[in-house]
Design a protein around this motif. Structure first.
Motif, PDB file in Angstrom:
ATOM      1  N   ARG A  38      37.721  50.100  45.677  1.00 48.10           N
ATOM      2  CA  ARG A  38      38.366  51.111  44.837  1.00 48.10           C
ATOM      3  C   ARG A  38      39.767  51.431  45.360  1.00 48.10           C
ATOM      4  O   ARG A  38      40.734  51.520  44.604  1.00 48.10           O
ATOM      5  N   LYS A  39      39.882  51.566  46.678  1.00 45.58           N
ATOM      6  CA  LYS A  39      41.185  51.851  47.277  1.00 45.58           C
ATOM      7  C   LYS A  39      42.162  50.696  47.065  1.00 45.58           C
ATOM      8  O   LYS A  39      43.353  50.907  46.832  1.00 45.58           O
ATOM      9  N   GLN A  40      41.643  49.472  47.127  1.00 44.43           N
ATOM     10  CA  GLN A  40      42.471  48.291  46.906  1.00 44.43           C
ATOM     11  C   GLN A  40      42.866  48.149  45.435  1.00 44.43           C
ATOM     12  O   GLN A  40      43.845  47.500  45.107  1.00 44.43           O
ATOM     13  N   GLY A  41      42.054  48.756  44.542  1.00 49.17           N
ATOM     14  CA  GLY A  41      42.325  48.662  43.107  1.00 49.17           C
ATOM     15  C   GLY A  41      41.661  47.463  42.457  1.00 49.17           C
ATOM     16  O   GLY A  41      42.045  47.055  41.363  1.00 49.17           O
ATOM     17  N   THR A  42      40.669  46.877  43.145  1.00 48.69           N
ATOM     18  CA  THR A  42      40.004  45.688  42.600  1.00 48.69           C
ATOM     19  C   THR A  42      38.607  45.973  42.069  1.00 48.69           C
ATOM     20  O   THR A  42      37.955  45.064  41.561  1.00 48.69           O
ATOM     21  N   LEU A  43      38.143  47.210  42.197  1.00 46.57           N
ATOM     22  CA  LEU A  43      36.792  47.548  41.731  1.00 46.57           C
ATOM     23  C   LEU A  43      36.804  47.759  40.223  1.00 46.57           C
ATOM     24  O   LEU A  43      37.596  48.540  39.691  1.00 46.57           O
ATOM     25  N   LYS A  44      35.945  47.034  39.531  1.00 43.54           N
ATOM     26  CA  LYS A  44      35.850  47.132  38.073  1.00 43.54           C
ATOM     27  C   LYS A  44      34.469  47.623  37.686  1.00 43.54           C
ATOM     28  O   LYS A  44      33.488  47.341  38.371  1.00 43.54           O
TER      29      LYS A  44
END
Length: 108
Positions: free
Chosen positions: A19-25
């Motif tokens: 989530r922090k990386q922005g890759t969680l979908k």
């Protein structure tokens, strides 16, 4: 307080990092997850699927295996003889027909 297993801890940690990386979908729509709560829920769900020690969902209610006894039905009422009810029903329909005719004449 509910206790969680090691697998649940690892999964939640992994999803929070994603989530922090922005890759969680999200699974359904495929949109990017930005909420911490949603990320935790995804991690716990994944741990549950893999058999980790995770308590049941908050809204989940187990169904009891005991069966309820069927409700007793009231005995059916006997209808009156057809002669009297047939007379009254024919009078009612005749009255309705005459009422319709009179209202149709007035509207014309």
């Amino acid at each position: 307080m509910a206790t969680y297993g090691k697998k649940a801890s690892d999964k939640v940690e992994k999803t929070m990092h994603e989530r922090k990386q922005g890759t969680l979908k999200s699974g359904g729509s495929g949109k990017k997850v930005t909420s911490k709560k949603q990320a935790m829920a995804i991690g716990l769900s994944e741990a549950r699927k893999e058999g980790g020690k995770v308590p049941a969902k908050k809204g989940a209610v187990k169904k009891s295996s005991t069966k309820k006894a069927p409700a007793k039905k009231a005995p059916a009422k006997k209808s009156s003889t057809g002669k009297t009810s047939a007379k009254t029903s024919s009078r009612k329909t005749a009255a309705k027909k005459t009422a319709r005719k009179s209202t149709a004449k007035r509207s014309s």
